[in-house]
Every structure is written in C-alpha cells, then in structure tokens.
Design an enzyme around this catalytic site. Structure first.
Site, short mmCIF file in Angstrom:
data_model
loop_
_atom_site.label_atom_id
_atom_site.label_comp_id
_atom_site.label_asym_id
_atom_site.label_seq_id
_atom_site.Cartn_x
_atom_site.Cartn_y
_atom_site.Cartn_z
CB SER A 37 33.58 37.27 41.20
OG SER A 37 33.94 36.97 39.88
CB SER B 31 34.84 37.22 36.60
OG SER B 31 34.56 38.55 36.14
CG ASP B 32 28.53 37.32 39.19
OD1 ASP B 32 28.16 38.29 38.51
OD2 ASP B 32 27.75 36.66 39.90
CG LEU B 33 29.70 43.65 38.49
CD1 LEU B 33 30.51 44.15 37.29
CD2 LEU B 33 28.37 44.41 38.56
#
Length: 780
Positions: free
Chosen positions: A317, A313-315
C-alpha cells in the site's frame, strides 16, 4: 566465505561489547531499554526494523522432521537485519506451499525457533524478530483449526464466544512461534459486491465494535508475556468496506461525518480495548490515500485516541501511494509520505528498505521520523519479553494446536452463526429417523468451498462437509443419496438429471448452493496476494467468485445453480436450501420455492456438523443476519440504518431479509419495557419470555433514534444487544445501560457532542421486527 567469516567474527566481538548495555537488562524500564538500543543502531539497522517482508521463503526443509534457515534468509540478515516477517507459515496457492512443501505445526515451531536463533546469535545487536501471521478465522497455516469466516462470526451476535474463539486462535499462533495476529476485520460491509465482505462482521458499527473488541481481547489476553497470546492487528484503517463500484481498494466516496460516526467507531473501540497494532488500507478517503493520511494516523489515532502501538501498511500500500493513487512521483517519495504520516512498519519491506536511506540523505525524512517509528516497534518487542524469551516449545505445539477443545469451539461458532430465514409449516427440524434424504449441490461435499479465503491447504479427514454431517447425524437406517448437480460457475460439470433422479427417490431434498472463495493452483495472483479474475490456465472455470480480488457486478447465483434449484423444486418434494457463501447472494428464487432456507456463510471445518445439528434439532438456531440481504443490486446501498425508502417502480425498496433477522424453532414474547433516566445514562429493560415448546437463545436488539438533531442522523441505530438462553416457558429480564456518550453525533463543526432532546427507544428481534417502543429526554 572469507567475507562471511569476517562478518561472523565481528558479530561475536560486537556482541561481547553490547552485552553490558542497558537494553540487555530485563529489570530496566522499557523506555530506557528502547532509548539505549536506539543509540547503538546504525541508520541501516533502524530502517531494517521497519521492514516486514514476506516470510515463506525464509526456511528450507531438510527432511520431514527438520528445517533450517534458507540461504535467502541468511543473506537478508547479513545485509540488513529486519524487524520481522509476515506470513512465514502461510500456505496456499499464492505461496505455493502445499501439505507436502509447507510445515506442520511442530515443524513450524522448529522453523521459527531456528530463524529466531540465527538472528539473536548472528546479528550485531541480536534484536529478535517479530513474526506476523494471518488470523482472521484461524491461523492461516497447515494443521490449525479453521473457524467460520467473519460473517459467520458476526451472525452469532455473541461477543463472549468470539473472545473464546480468538483465544484459541492466539494460542495456536503463539505456540508456533508467531507474535502478531492479523485480525479482526473491522471494515463495515456496506457494499456487498466487494470481494472481501466475507471477512467482516457485517454492516453495523456497533455490532462490529463489540465483536471486534472481544476478538482483540481474546488474541491479546491480559498478559502478553504468558506465551499464549499475540498482538492483534485489526484492519483495514479506514473505510475500506465501501469501495466505489464494489472494486477492491477503490476510493471511499464518503463524508467526514459518516467516516467518523460509522467507519472509525470500531477502531476507536479497538484502541480503547488496548490494541497494539493497526493496519492501513489500500483505498483513498475523499482523495487522500489511507496509508498517507497523517490526520487519521497521527493527529487522531495517536494524539486524540492515545494509541501507543505501531502501524502496519498493508502489503504494497505504500507503493500504491505512487502507483495507484498517483499522489507521489515515485516510491521514494511515497515512502517518505507514509513514514511522516505515521506508518511505522512496511509490510513487504521494499518501499522502506530500498528508499528510506536515500530519502534521509535528501532530507525527505528526518532521523527523528525514523527513530520514532523504530521505537514504537522495539517497545513492543521488549513488552512481549522477546529479548529474554525468544523461543517456544515445539512439544506444546503438537499437543495443543487443533485440539479437540478448539474443534468444539469451531463447531459452536458455526452452530451459533447459522441463520434460519424460512421454515414453512415447521418443516425443520427433521427427524433423524427419516427414511431417505437427497443431499445435492456444489457446496454439499466440497471442503474448500465452506472454508473461505485466507485458508491453508487441508487434510480431508479434518473437514466435515454437509454431506459428512448428515451421514453422521441420521439413523443407521436412513438412505442418504448424493449428487453434485452442478458446479458454482462452470456449466460443463452440470448433471441436473442425475440430481432430479435421486431427489425423486428420496423423502426430503437438501440443496446446498452459494459461492466459493477457494483458491487453487491454477489461479494467478497480483503482488498483494489478491486473486486475478479469469486467468485460469485451462478451460475448467474454478468455483471462486468471492475472496480478495473477486468483486462482483451482480449478486446472482452463478453457473447452473438456479436451474438446479428450479428442477428440484419442480419434483414437489420438500426442499431445504442452504447457502454457503461469502456475501449475501440473491435468494429471491430460493425464498419463494424452498420450504426452508438457511445461510451458514463459510462455516469452517466443523460446518457440516453445525448445519446437521440445526437441521435435525440438536441445536435450536439463533443466528441473526449481520448484513442485509438485498433483492437486487439496483437497491444498493440497502443497509438498515438508511431507514425506510420509497419503493422502486420495479420492486420494493426493502431488503429481502433485514439486518438482525433470523428464526428459531421456538417463539419469544417481549413485554414490560422500562426506561429509567440517570444523570449520565439511561437504563432500559424488558422481559422476554420463551412461549414455545423448546429451549432456545434469543438475540434482543436495542435500537435508538435521535428524534430531532442538528445534523442528519439515522432513523434507526443499533446501540446494544444481548444473546440470552431462555428455557421453554421461562422469562428473562434483559437490561441495557446506554450512556449519554453512546448518543453522540458530529455536529456542523465536526465536534462530537450529545445534544439535548427526545430519543425513541426500540427493542426487538430484528431491525424490521420492533416489539417495544418508548422514549426518554436528555435535558440541556
């Protein structure tokens, strides 16, 4: 103390027990080792492997030469051993790590060795950590080489050079103990108001795909065991570069055909190249959050494309599934949605670490969901050989990080990425023996303004500004005068009169304007690390107008920069304007009043050398625009593949400078177009001759149009390109092979097909400078 002693004793006893297990055997097949290790893990240990929290608080400097695990690190490892950490070596105003409080390369290697040693020796199963770091234009850590940002890399149109650059980035990252490099950025920048345009390779899927594949090959290499490479993490999956209104992370309002034809093409090429990790994006696509998009992440990425690595995941997200997009009632349900959609690793660690145990108990997820994700991560740890070789040699680190060879690569990427847009009366190149030159502007001598976002603090001696480069290039007798003139945004720092005064005293004016992504310690940040606009703690406005979180509502030069340009143009002296910028800013005034105009984007630590090399003829420019430069925001979108549009009442519909455009100090002639049709491909060739007086590179661009198709297709599509050196008076034959598979479209039923019919071939020097045309047919 008593509890910790008991835990340590239990760890020792348990390690003696597990020492004989199959997962400890280097000769056993990887899948068997993964299966064996999974059988030994508790649910908490499995969930821990899915968590990748921020890492910069995990070490403690004891003195200038030593470092040890922090108390917070030890506590986390005892409560729940983790899969890895992100940005442990990151230094910037967000992390509050400076040149004094952060780690130099040698100390960084020692730090990650100590963290790894603690995990291997003091946790029950001794599973080594993954350390992931930002690597888009160099490892974002103190003392590493800073290369040009994405647009500068894109302007080289040189996959071989980008691979060489990525190999240097990988080596510097791996030698400090990290294993995963976040990069390249495969988003298509079709919304220039968006804050992260600088990170991309530009607006085109084929250019992005080819450069991205080379970047990935450079990071990962052919042998991930050799201690010189890292796993690549291209981002952001998917359609992150076209947010509505230019607002970072907002919805991508596009159809499935555009998504598949354009925005997913670079990621498909990345998977075909063998990439091992992928990062999701913050945005939603047609109402579905990218981090919960099961169809894209499982059905397509894994099942259809055959991706066999793991997904980050992005931070934050995962939390955004609930908080931003509101398609889950809380983070627990968001975590379950992400896991089941195919997100293996939680960047930040809180969504999975604090919620998956309860989600498992409530049957929102199954143990098989967790096991599948853990297996994807463990498999890559085994494949890299971390269980056998978890440590690195700090002596190599101090010798090879930011080496002279890497600095030369940074200079070459910067030189090849400089784009010459105007050169009236062949003003350039300048003679080095010029009597005097006035170097003026907010970006003429500001080290951070030329480095871009995702850059660590720098020692001044390592960065070459434009002023530095000019002084080192001109003759000893040349008088170099300097004045800042104004800031990027803040008008209280302007002194245009001083700039005009030194300009009148000089033979040539060099004005360096543009933008900045330079973060400072007065800026406030949200939890994802994006900067917050307009929250400075004093009255001075920072230069920052680009970089993550700094979206724009216009593309105009800010502050008093246009006033400065006007005042200098009014002197009547020859005026050269250089843009250092993170997005295509408004160039209308400069295009009209400057005698020569260039953009260098954010050219990195060697940018001053590179720009001086071009200005004084030590390098013949051949950079080409990877993104269109609009005349105004009213034209948006203006990317080239939309084709020619009707003019507006107020102005032309064409961009000021088109995709693929760029000048040279020599001229090239195109002739002898040949098109040969094969069974499943078309061979296209032509001859390019350097008709000028000096050697130079030409970027030969191949565009194709599907003349009649069952669905709407672009009137102009880049299909291939080559950057080739051609000596003065010499000719080179340029050949392209276009496979029928390169001519596919998604038909009305979303089937990927190559339709029969006639195709137009266009070969030229830019999307608006086609020199040769022909056609071929694909039969039924």
């Amino acid at each position: 103390m008593y509890r910790i002693s008991i835990l340590c004793c239990l760890c020792v006893i348990t390690q003696l027990t597990v020492a004989q297990h199959l997962y400890k055997s280097p000769s056993a097949p990887v899948d068997d080792r993964v299966k064996d290790l999974l059988s030994l893990m508790t649910p908490e240990e499995k969930i821990g492997q899915l968590c990748f929290p921020t890492g910069w608080e995990m070490y403690a400097k004891t003195d200038v030469n030593s470092v040890m695990p922090s108390d917070l690190f030890r506590e986390r490892m005892q409560v729940m051993p983790l899969g890895g950490f992100w940005a442990t070596l990151r230094a910037d105003p967000w992390t509050q790590k400076t040149l004094q409080t952060g780690l130099n390369p040698g100390l960084a290697a020692k730090a990650l060795n100590e963290l790894q040693r603690y995990v291997v020796e003091h946790t029950r199963l001794g599973i080594p950590l993954f350390f992931a770091e930002e690597c888009m234009h160099g490892h974002m850590a103190i003392g590493t080489t800073v290369f040009p940002t994405g647009l500068g890399q894109g302007s080289t149109w040189n996959p071989t050079l980008i691979r060489q650059m990525a190999e240097a980035i990988a080596l510097e990252t791996r030698l400090q103990g990290a294993h995963i490099g976040y990069g390249p950025i495969l988003d298509l920048a079709r919304e220039p108001r968006w804050s992260r345009v600088e990170e991309t390779f530009g607006e085109d899927p084929v250019l992005t795909a080819k450069l991205g594949a080379s970047f990935i090959q450079g990071l990962q290499g052919k042998d991930i065991h050799n201690g010189r490479h890292v796993y690549s993490t291209p981002k952001h999956f998917a359609a992150y570069g076209v947010p509505s209104g230019g607002h970072n992370g907002q919805q991508a309002l596009i159809g499935m055909r555009e998504l598949f034809s354009d925005h997913l093409l670079p990621f498909k090429k990345a998977v075909d190249t063998g990439v091992k990790t992928v990062m999701t994006s913050y945005n939603a696509i047609d109402g579905i959050p990218a981090t919960a998009h099961r169809f894209l992440l499982k059905d397509m990425l894994r099942s259809q494309w055959g991706f066999d690595g793991f997904v980050f995941s992005d931070l934050g997200s995962i939390e955004g599934i609930a908080g931003t997009h509101r398609v889950a009632p809380d983070v627990k349900h968001a975590a379950a949605m992400a896991l089941q959609a195919g997100v293996d690793a939680d960047l930040g660690g809180n969504a999975y670490g604090k919620n998956l145990t309860q989600a498992l108990e409530e049957e929102l997820v199954t143990m098989q969901d967790i096991d599948d994700a853990v297996a994807n991560i463990l498999r890559m740890k085994f494949e890299m050989g971390l269980f056998e070789n978890p440590y690195i040699d700090p002596d190599q680190t101090t010798r090879l990080v930011r080496s002279e060879a890497h600095r030369q690569i940074a200079r070459e990427v910067a030189r090849q990425g400089v784009v010459l847009l105007k050169n009236s009366d062949n003003l350039l190149p300048l003679p080095k023996e010029i009597a005097s030159i006035a170097v003026i502007g907010p970006n003429a001598d500001n080290i951070y303004n030329q480095l871009g976002d995702y850059t660590a603090p720098q020692e001044r001696t390592h960065i070459v500004t434009v002023l530095d480069g000019i002084k080192k290039t001109v003759s000893p007798h040349t008088v170099v005068r300097y004045a800042k003139g104004c800031a990027i945004r803040d008008t209280t720092q302007s002194n245009i009169d001083e700039a005009v005064r030194i300009a009148r005293q000089s033979d040539i004016i060099l004005l360096v304007v543009g933008g900045s992504s330079a973060r400072d310690f007065r800026t406030e940040y949200i939890e994802t690390g994006a900067a917050t606009v307009g929250t400075h703690r004093d009255e001075i406005i920072s230069d920052m107008e680009s970089g993550e979180g700094y979206d724009r509502s216009s593309l105009d030069l800010l502050g008093d920069q246009e006033k400065l340009l006007d005042a200098l143009a009014a002197t009547g002296k020859p005026l050269i304007v250089v843009y250092i910028q993170g997005r295509p800013l408004n160039m209308n005034n400069a295009s009209e009043k400057a005698d020569a105009l260039l953009t260098a984007w954010y050219p990195g630590q060697e940018g001053g050398h590179a720009i001086a090399d071009v200005l004084f003829g030590d390098y013949n420019p051949a950079g080409r625009l990877p993104i269109s430069v609009p005349r105004s925001i009213g034209q948006l979108p203006v990317y080239y593949s939309l084709g020619r549009q009707n003019n507006y009442v107020e102005e032309s519909s064409s961009p000021l400078y088109a995709f693929g455009q760029g000048l040279s100090y020599t001229d090239f002639k195109y002739e002898d177009l040949s098109i040969k049709e094969g069974e499943d491909h078309v061979q296209i060739s032509c001859t390019v001759t350097n008709t000028g007086g000096i050697d130079g590179d030409e970027v030969v661009q191949l565009y194709i149009r599907d003349n009649v198709s069952s669905v709407v297709t672009p009137p102009l599509q880049l299909k291939d390109f080559q950057r080739i050196p051609i000596g003065k008076g010499k000719s080179e034959k340029v050949e392209f092979i276009v496979k029928h598979d390169d001519l596919t479209l998604y038909n009305q039923y979303m089937q990927r097909v190559t339709e029969p019919g006639e195709f137009t071939v266009m070969v030229g020097a830019a999307s608006n400078d086609i020199r040769l045309k022909g056609s071929f047919r694909i039969e039924e």
